[in-house]
Design an enzyme around this catalytic site. Structure first.
Site, PDB file in Angstrom:
ATOM      1  N   HIS A  30      30.923  55.877  27.938  1.00  0.00           N
ATOM      2  CA  HIS A  30      31.662  56.151  26.700  1.00  0.00           C
ATOM      3  C   HIS A  30      31.685  54.916  25.812  1.00  0.00           C
ATOM      4  O   HIS A  30      32.125  53.848  26.234  1.00  0.00           O
ATOM      5  CB  HIS A  30      33.099  56.588  27.020  1.00  0.00           C
ATOM      6  CG  HIS A  30      33.180  57.826  27.846  1.00  0.00           C
ATOM      7  ND1 HIS A  30      32.981  59.087  27.323  1.00  0.00           N
ATOM      8  CD2 HIS A  30      33.420  58.003  29.164  1.00  0.00           C
ATOM      9  CE1 HIS A  30      33.101  59.987  28.280  1.00  0.00           C
ATOM     10  NE2 HIS A  30      33.362  59.358  29.409  1.00  0.00           N
ATOM     11  N   THR A  81      33.563  47.013  39.065  1.00  0.00           N
ATOM     12  CA  THR A  81      33.129  46.984  37.668  1.00  0.00           C
ATOM     13  C   THR A  81      31.927  46.067  37.441  1.00  0.00           C
ATOM     14  O   THR A  81      31.296  46.138  36.398  1.00  0.00           O
ATOM     15  CB  THR A  81      34.279  46.526  36.754  1.00  0.00           C
ATOM     16  OG1 THR A  81      34.714  45.227  37.162  1.00  0.00           O
ATOM     17  CG2 THR A  81      35.450  47.503  36.834  1.00  0.00           C
ATOM     18  N   ARG A 111      36.986  42.120  43.969  1.00  0.00           N
ATOM     19  CA  ARG A 111      36.591  40.716  44.095  1.00  0.00           C
ATOM     20  C   ARG A 111      36.175  40.458  45.545  1.00  0.00           C
ATOM     21  O   ARG A 111      36.652  41.106  46.471  1.00  0.00           O
ATOM     22  CB  ARG A 111      37.748  39.786  43.716  1.00  0.00           C
ATOM     23  CG  ARG A 111      38.924  39.871  44.638  1.00  0.00           C
ATOM     24  CD  ARG A 111      40.161  39.177  44.093  1.00  0.00           C
ATOM     25  NE  ARG A 111      41.237  39.133  45.090  1.00  0.00           N
ATOM     26  CZ  ARG A 111      42.008  40.157  45.412  1.00  0.00           C
ATOM     27  NH1 ARG A 111      41.834  41.335  44.821  1.00  0.00           N
ATOM     28  NH2 ARG A 111      42.952  40.023  46.313  1.00  0.00           N
TER      29      ARG A 111
END
Length: 205
Positions: free
Chosen positions: A122, A172, A187
């Site tokens: 998006h 991500t 992480r």
């Protein structure tokens, strides 16, 4: 013998799915490829138990870009993109939602894992325009061999071979091979090799 029984079951499930496959072929010229595929996946997801997994694998072997014969696909698992690839030995837990990706051999996805088609699905570039009308692009992410993604993980970037994603983690950025990641955003907290050494020292201690 076990391999033979699995092959026979897959063959039987392919025959059982013939009406669905014929309907798919008839509708394909009039439908968007991925929309039709996603509709079939939604229907297939509702068949319970191991026989349901065999049915899904039998059909996806014919409809997906690639699906290994030795996969397990749990109840309620949804696929939205025909270009998805599942290597041999992949385990997809129940209620997973899988976008455009390549999943390597012997990788395990726990329940409720979401694999997005990258992180650029998006665009948000025009504040005067509805978000749903701003478009985006799908990217084929890669999840390596022998990975383990814990329950409820959300993945929108590639993961290297042998890595572990903790339950509920949100990936991500690309994850290198052989590490453990947790949290939101995910992480690195340790190396998989450290877990192995700890396990060995416990056994010999």
């Amino acid at each position: 013998m076990k391999t033979l029984i699995k092959s026979l079951l897959l063959g039987f499930m392919t025959l059982l799915a013939l009406p669905l496959l014929i309907g798919y072929l008839l509708l394909r010229p009039f439908s968007q490829k991925d929309s039709l595929f996603a509709g079939c996946a939604q229907l297939l997801s509702l068949v319970p138990g191991k026989l349901g997994s065999y049915l899904r694998v039998a059909v996806y072997r014919l409809l997906m870009q690639y699906c290994g014969s030795n996969c397990y696909i749990g109840f309620g698992a949804l696929f939205s993109q025909q270009g998805t690839e599942l290597a041999d030995g992949v385990y997809i837990g129940p209620q997973c939602n899988i976008g455009l990706c390549r999943i390597g051999a012997d990788t395990l996805l726990g329940s409720g894992v979401h694999v997005l088609s990258g992180k650029n699905q998006h665009n948000i570039t025009d504040p005067t325009k509805a978000y749903k009308d701003q478009g985006g692009r799908f990217e084929k992410i890669s999840i390596g061999q022998n990975c383990w993604l814990g329950n409820g993980a959300i993945v929108m970037a590639s993961i290297g071979d042998g890595s572990i994603v903790g339950a509920g983690a949100v990936v991500t950025e690309d994850v290198p091979p052989g590490v453990v990641v947790v949290g939101n955003p995910a992480r690195i907290v340790r190396q998989v090799a450290d877990l192995q050494r700890n396990a060995e020292s416990t056994v010999h201690g």
